[in-house]
Design a protein around this motif. Structure first.
Motif, PDB file in Angstrom:
ATOM      1  N   THR A   6       0.858  -1.190   0.000  1.00 50.36           N
ATOM      2  CA  THR A   6       0.000   0.000   0.000  1.00 50.36           C
ATOM      3  C   THR A   6       0.891   1.236   0.000  1.00 50.36           C
ATOM      4  O   THR A   6       1.961   1.243   0.609  1.00 50.36           O
ATOM      5  N   GLY A   7       0.453   2.270  -0.706  1.00 49.54           N
ATOM      6  CA  GLY A   7       1.300   3.448  -0.838  1.00 49.54           C
ATOM      7  C   GLY A   7       2.544   3.184  -1.664  1.00 49.54           C
ATOM      8  O   GLY A   7       3.566   3.854  -1.511  1.00 49.54           O
ATOM      9  N   GLY A   8       2.450   2.236  -2.572  1.00 48.85           N
ATOM     10  CA  GLY A   8       3.615   1.779  -3.312  1.00 48.85           C
ATOM     11  C   GLY A   8       4.129   2.731  -4.374  1.00 48.85           C
ATOM     12  O   GLY A   8       5.193   2.494  -4.947  1.00 48.85           O
ATOM     13  N   ALA A   9       3.385   3.821  -4.660  1.00 46.56           N
ATOM     14  CA  ALA A   9       3.853   4.786  -5.652  1.00 46.56           C
ATOM     15  C   ALA A   9       4.620   5.936  -5.016  1.00 46.56           C
ATOM     16  O   ALA A   9       5.099   6.823  -5.720  1.00 46.56           O
ATOM     17  N   GLY A  10       4.726   5.925  -3.701  1.00 44.47           N
ATOM     18  CA  GLY A  10       5.419   7.000  -2.998  1.00 44.47           C
ATOM     19  C   GLY A  10       6.927   6.828  -3.017  1.00 44.47           C
ATOM     20  O   GLY A  10       7.478   5.938  -3.676  1.00 44.47           O
ATOM     21  N   PHE A  11       7.582   7.684  -2.271  1.00 46.41           N
ATOM     22  CA  PHE A  11       9.044   7.706  -2.194  1.00 46.41           C
ATOM     23  C   PHE A  11       9.604   6.359  -1.746  1.00 46.41           C
ATOM     24  O   PHE A  11      10.334   5.682  -2.483  1.00 46.41           O
ATOM     25  N   ILE A  12       9.236   5.927  -0.549  1.00 47.97           N
ATOM     26  CA  ILE A  12       9.761   4.660  -0.038  1.00 47.97           C
ATOM     27  C   ILE A  12       9.165   3.486  -0.801  1.00 47.97           C
ATOM     28  O   ILE A  12       9.866   2.534  -1.170  1.00 47.97           O
ATOM     29  N   GLY A  13       7.862   3.549  -1.072  1.00 46.90           N
ATOM     30  CA  GLY A  13       7.191   2.436  -1.739  1.00 46.90           C
ATOM     31  C   GLY A  13       7.752   2.109  -3.102  1.00 46.90           C
ATOM     32  O   GLY A  13       7.880   0.929  -3.461  1.00 46.90           O
ATOM     33  N   SER A  14       8.113   3.120  -3.874  1.00 44.52           N
ATOM     34  CA  SER A  14       8.640   2.858  -5.218  1.00 44.52           C
ATOM     35  C   SER A  14      10.028   2.235  -5.156  1.00 44.52           C
ATOM     36  O   SER A  14      10.356   1.338  -5.946  1.00 44.52           O
ATOM     37  N   HIS A  15      10.850   2.675  -4.213  1.00 46.47           N
ATOM     38  CA  HIS A  15      12.169   2.057  -4.045  1.00 46.47           C
ATOM     39  C   HIS A  15      12.041   0.620  -3.573  1.00 46.47           C
ATOM     40  O   HIS A  15      12.767  -0.273  -4.050  1.00 46.47           O
ATOM     41  N   GLY A  40       1.715  13.634 -10.113  1.00 46.19           N
ATOM     42  CA  GLY A  40       2.519  13.328 -11.291  1.00 46.19           C
ATOM     43  C   GLY A  40       3.880  12.766 -10.931  1.00 46.19           C
ATOM     44  O   GLY A  40       4.431  11.927 -11.672  1.00 46.19           O
ATOM     45  N   LEU A  41       4.441  13.200  -9.806  1.00 48.60           N
ATOM     46  CA  LEU A  41       5.727  12.655  -9.367  1.00 48.60           C
ATOM     47  C   LEU A  41       5.585  11.185  -9.004  1.00 48.60           C
ATOM     48  O   LEU A  41       6.461  10.360  -9.309  1.00 48.60           O
ATOM     49  N   LYS A  42       4.476  10.820  -8.379  1.00 48.86           N
ATOM     50  CA  LYS A  42       4.254   9.416  -8.015  1.00 48.86           C
ATOM     51  C   LYS A  42       4.092   8.554  -9.266  1.00 48.86           C
ATOM     52  O   LYS A  42       4.574   7.418  -9.316  1.00 48.86           O
ATOM     53  N   GLN A  43       3.430   9.107 -10.261  1.00 48.59           N
ATOM     54  CA  GLN A  43       3.286   8.364 -11.517  1.00 48.59           C
ATOM     55  C   GLN A  43       4.637   8.157 -12.182  1.00 48.59           C
ATOM     56  O   GLN A  43       4.904   7.099 -12.759  1.00 48.59           O
ATOM     57  N   GLN A  44       5.508   9.156 -12.069  1.00 45.93           N
ATOM     58  CA  GLN A  44       6.868   8.989 -12.591  1.00 45.93           C
ATOM     59  C   GLN A  44       7.618   7.901 -11.833  1.00 45.93           C
ATOM     60  O   GLN A  44       8.395   7.142 -12.421  1.00 45.93           O
ATOM     61  N   HIS A  45       7.396   7.819 -10.525  1.00 50.46           N
ATOM     62  CA  HIS A  45       8.085   6.822  -9.702  1.00 50.46           C
ATOM     63  C   HIS A  45       7.861   5.399 -10.205  1.00 50.46           C
ATOM     64  O   HIS A  45       8.751   4.548 -10.104  1.00 50.46           O
ATOM     65  N   PRO A 185      17.014   9.830  -3.439  1.00 48.47           N
ATOM     66  CA  PRO A 185      16.278  10.108  -4.675  1.00 48.47           C
ATOM     67  C   PRO A 185      14.790   9.829  -4.523  1.00 48.47           C
ATOM     68  O   PRO A 185      14.397   8.845  -3.909  1.00 48.47           O
ATOM     69  N   ARG A 186      13.972  10.740  -5.078  1.00 42.51           N
ATOM     70  CA  ARG A 186      12.502  10.700  -5.032  1.00 42.51           C
ATOM     71  C   ARG A 186      11.932  11.156  -3.693  1.00 42.51           C
ATOM     72  O   ARG A 186      10.728  11.047  -3.466  1.00 42.51           O
ATOM     73  N   GLN A 187      12.777  11.649  -2.787  1.00 42.91           N
ATOM     74  CA  GLN A 187      12.253  12.133  -1.510  1.00 42.91           C
ATOM     75  C   GLN A 187      11.169  13.169  -1.749  1.00 42.91           C
ATOM     76  O   GLN A 187      11.225  13.946  -2.697  1.00 42.91           O
ATOM     77  N   ARG A 188      10.175  13.180  -0.862  1.00 42.89           N
ATOM     78  CA  ARG A 188       9.095  14.149  -0.979  1.00 42.89           C
ATOM     79  C   ARG A 188       9.655  15.568  -1.042  1.00 42.89           C
ATOM     80  O   ARG A 188      10.554  15.919  -0.277  1.00 42.89           O
ATOM     81  N   PRO A 189       9.126  16.397  -1.925  1.00 39.54           N
ATOM     82  CA  PRO A 189       9.739  17.712  -2.159  1.00 39.54           C
ATOM     83  C   PRO A 189       9.660  18.670  -0.990  1.00 39.54           C
ATOM     84  O   PRO A 189      10.441  19.629  -0.935  1.00 39.54           O
ATOM     85  N   GLU A 190       8.748  18.443  -0.041  1.00 31.85           N
ATOM     86  CA  GLU A 190       8.637  19.396   1.068  1.00 31.85           C
ATOM     87  C   GLU A 190       9.564  19.058   2.227  1.00 31.85           C
ATOM     88  O   GLU A 190       9.670  19.823   3.192  1.00 31.85           O
TER      89      GLU A 190
END
Length: 315
Positions: A6-15, A40-45, A185-190
């Motif tokens: 779950t949450g697999g498109a996020g920063f940690i999930g995609s890695h 859109g960043l998650k879709q790129q991940h 890499p892919r860390q949340r931008p905020e």
């Protein structure tokens, strides 16, 4: 192994997905692509995985228990790695009901779907924020009286307690991994490192909340993923484990190190310490080392250099 992430498109999930696929597992990703940051960043991940027959993406909300149960049964999943959550300490202060709904009710939905479908293996992503300003540093998992100081932290601790109830009642095998400030890499931008590196490379002022003395234990993403994989290998019973980096430094020290690595200097804008922020995080890794063999391998300087190189390429 077939794993629902779950949450697999996020920063940690995609890695984590990337490593699981490399190891030959089948990954079912459930993510609602929420707007906490640019979807859109998650879709790129996840673009690199979409062509793999071992990867399946489903857009949906963990709070839809029937959906989660259908995924578990339809894909014959045997393990769940539960990363999906509403992130962010500071925003949780202003939207506590949302954080409880997603992080607590969402976790309950996942646990109930698992119970209904006979899936008994769970790795739950928790947070170092559950310790709050608890006395005693570095933080140990057996410390009693954790004192969360934000709705986000409280919601993550509540999720752990729910998980323990399902272990006790239904004999789930569960590891709750308390993550300490993950970057890479892919860390949340905020997040701070993303903000600081962006400011240094674009020569724009960076914002620091407080006087820069707040200390954080930073963990490179590769080490965090390794912690999940080792927990997956040793998934038995119930345990809470710290997954952190080898060192903790202050924000001011972090900025100085980033200035060295980028060859840039920047102007700092100071703001009051934000409600919900803790003063110090540091992980005692003794239990994680003993239980699952976890040892962080990437020193902070090396991890930051990797992140800076990645950030320059993506600009």
């Amino acid at each position: 192994m077939t794993i629902l992430v779950t949450g697999g498109a996020g920063f940690i999930g995609s890695h984590l997905t990337e490593r699981l696929l490399q190891l030959g597992h089948t990954v079912i990703c459930l993510d609602n692509l929420d707007d906490y940051y640019d979807p859109g960043l998650k879709q790129q991940h996840i673009q690199a995985f979409t062509g793999s027959p071992a990867y399946h993406f489903i857009k949906g909300d963990i709070r839809r228990q029937e959906l989660v149960a259908d995924i578990l049964s339809g894909h014959q999943c045997d393990t769940v790695i539960h990363l999906a959550a509403r992130a962010g300490v500071r925003p949780s202060v202003f939207a506590p009901a949302l954080y409880v709904d997603v992080n607590v009710n969402g976790t309950l939905s996942v646990l109930e779907a698992m119970r209904q479908t006979g899936v008994r293996r769970l790795i739950l992503a928790s947070s170092s924020s559950v310790y709050g300003n608890t006395p005693g540093i570095p933080f140990r998992e057996d410390q009693t009286g954790e004192q969360p100081v934000s709705p986000y932290a409280s919601s993550k601790y509540a999720a752990e307690l729910l998980a323990h109830a399902y272990h006790s009642l239904y004999h789930f095998d569960i590891s709750c991994l308390r993550l300490f400030t993950v970057y890479g890499p892919r860390q949340r931008p905020e997040m701070a490192i993303s903000q600081f590196v962006h400011g240094l490379l674009t020569q724009t002022p960076i914002r620091v909340f407080g006087d820069g003395s707040v200390v954080r234990n930073y963990t490179y993403i590769d080490d965090t993923v390794t912690g999940f994989l080792q927990a997956l290998t040793h998934l038995q019973g119930f345990q809470r484990l710290n997954i952190g980096g080898a060192e903790a430094i202050s924000l001011q020290q972090l900025i100085s190190l980033l200035e060295q690595l980028t060859g840039q200097t920047t102007r700092i804008q100071h703001f009051p310490l934000q409600p919900g922020d803790v003063l110090y995080t540091a992980a005692d890794l003794t239990l994680a080392q003993r239980r699952i063999g976890y040892h962080p391998a990437i020193p902070l300087r090396e991890g930051l250099q990797r992140f800076i190189s990645w950030h320059k390429k993506k600009r």
